[in-house]
Design a protein around this motif. Sequence first.
Motif, PDB file in Angstrom:
ATOM      1  N   SER A  91       0.868  -1.451   0.124  1.00 42.68           N
ATOM      2  CA  SER A  91       0.289   0.003   0.026  1.00 42.68           C
ATOM      3  C   SER A  91       0.844   1.233  -0.020  1.00 42.68           C
ATOM      4  N   VAL A  92       0.619   2.325  -0.789  1.00 46.48           N
ATOM      5  CA  VAL A  92       1.185   3.466  -0.834  1.00 46.48           C
ATOM      6  C   VAL A  92       0.199   4.755  -0.564  1.00 46.48           C
ATOM      7  N   ALA A  93      -0.742   4.322   0.059  1.00 46.74           N
ATOM      8  CA  ALA A  93      -1.970   5.210   0.513  1.00 46.74           C
ATOM      9  C   ALA A  93      -1.140   6.546   1.424  1.00 46.74           C
ATOM     10  N   GLY A  94      -1.268   7.829   1.182  1.00 45.58           N
ATOM     11  CA  GLY A  94      -0.759   8.907   1.887  1.00 45.58           C
ATOM     12  C   GLY A  94       0.818   9.078   1.934  1.00 45.58           C
ATOM     13  N   LEU A  95       1.441   8.167   0.998  1.00 43.39           N
ATOM     14  CA  LEU A  95       2.822   8.444   0.784  1.00 43.39           C
ATOM     15  C   LEU A  95       3.251   9.409  -0.094  1.00 43.39           C
ATOM     16  N   ASP A  96       4.301  10.327   0.306  1.00 44.00           N
ATOM     17  CA  ASP A  96       4.879  11.194  -0.662  1.00 44.00           C
ATOM     18  C   ASP A  96       5.740  10.324  -1.614  1.00 44.00           C
ATOM     19  N   PRO A  97       6.056  11.200  -2.709  1.00 46.49           N
ATOM     20  CA  PRO A  97       6.919  10.392  -3.832  1.00 46.49           C
ATOM     21  C   PRO A  97       8.291  10.029  -3.276  1.00 46.49           C
ATOM     22  N   GLN A  98       9.026  10.556  -2.390  1.00 46.84           N
ATOM     23  CA  GLN A  98      10.115   9.842  -1.726  1.00 46.84           C
ATOM     24  C   GLN A  98       9.770   8.558  -0.910  1.00 46.84           C
ATOM     25  N   GLY A  99       8.493   8.206  -0.404  1.00 48.54           N
ATOM     26  CA  GLY A  99       7.990   7.106   0.345  1.00 48.54           C
ATOM     27  C   GLY A  99       7.763   6.202  -0.677  1.00 48.54           C
ATOM     28  N   ILE A 100       7.204   6.625  -1.897  1.00 49.92           N
ATOM     29  CA  ILE A 100       7.005   5.499  -2.791  1.00 49.92           C
ATOM     30  C   ILE A 100       8.362   5.025  -3.287  1.00 49.92           C
ATOM     31  N   GLU A 101       9.395   5.724  -3.609  1.00 55.20           N
ATOM     32  CA  GLU A 101      10.726   5.282  -3.948  1.00 55.20           C
ATOM     33  C   GLU A 101      11.128   4.457  -3.045  1.00 55.20           C
ATOM     34  N   ARG A 102      11.114   4.760  -1.702  1.00 56.11           N
ATOM     35  CA  ARG A 102      11.643   3.808  -0.699  1.00 56.11           C
ATOM     36  C   ARG A 102      10.860   2.569  -0.707  1.00 56.11           C
ATOM     37  N   THR A 103       9.552   2.593  -0.796  1.00 59.05           N
ATOM     38  CA  THR A 103       8.539   1.405  -0.948  1.00 59.05           C
ATOM     39  C   THR A 103       9.192   0.473  -2.241  1.00 59.05           C
ATOM     40  N   LEU A 104       9.235   1.179  -3.271  1.00 57.93           N
ATOM     41  CA  LEU A 104       9.926   0.528  -4.631  1.00 57.93           C
ATOM     42  C   LEU A 104      11.263  -0.354  -4.048  1.00 57.93           C
ATOM     43  N   GLN A 105      11.956   0.434  -3.629  1.00 60.37           N
ATOM     44  CA  GLN A 105      13.413   0.016  -3.459  1.00 60.37           C
ATOM     45  C   GLN A 105      13.393  -1.357  -2.410  1.00 60.37           C
ATOM     46  N   ARG A 106      12.424  -1.068  -1.452  1.00 58.05           N
ATOM     47  CA  ARG A 106      12.309  -2.153  -0.396  1.00 58.05           C
ATOM     48  C   ARG A 106      11.844  -3.402  -1.267  1.00 58.05           C
ATOM     49  N   MET A 107      10.906  -3.406  -2.277  1.00 54.61           N
ATOM     50  CA  MET A 107      10.172  -4.270  -2.897  1.00 54.61           C
ATOM     51  C   MET A 107      11.471  -4.915  -3.698  1.00 54.61           C
ATOM     52  N   VAL A 108      12.395  -4.186  -4.464  1.00 53.99           N
ATOM     53  CA  VAL A 108      13.309  -4.735  -5.100  1.00 53.99           C
ATOM     54  C   VAL A 108      14.455  -5.520  -4.201  1.00 53.99           C
TER      55      VAL A 108
END
Length: 116
Positions: A73-90
């Motif tokens: 879930s990326v609800a309420g995240l800013d663009p940097q938070g979404i990048e961190r989420t993608l990085q964690r998923m990688v």
Amino acid sequence: MSWRARLSHVFEEVRIVYSSKHPESSGVRNFLATSYEELKLLNPGLPVYVRCCDGIKPHISTRMSNGFYETSSVAGLDPQGIERTLQRMVQKGEEQTKKPLLGSKACQRVQFADII
């Protein structure tokens, strides 16, 4: 190599789902406006599906070649938070691909006779 360029090495596809109106999706909309082009330039063969669905929580789903799926879930995240989420998923995807599947030949120890 940057984690952004490793997306296509780890995933078979990436799905980004967001709402066009809901405030929880504003970070996803900003992320797509600023980072989508770079991600596609670094991963030209990777299918990145972007879906706008009103009334749904924004999330990112990934699929790997071994059939493993992950959704975050990326609800309420800013663009940097979404990048961190993608990085964690990688990172998690890379760990998952290193693990051999049970019953596969990668789990079996192969011994070769010495050649004299």
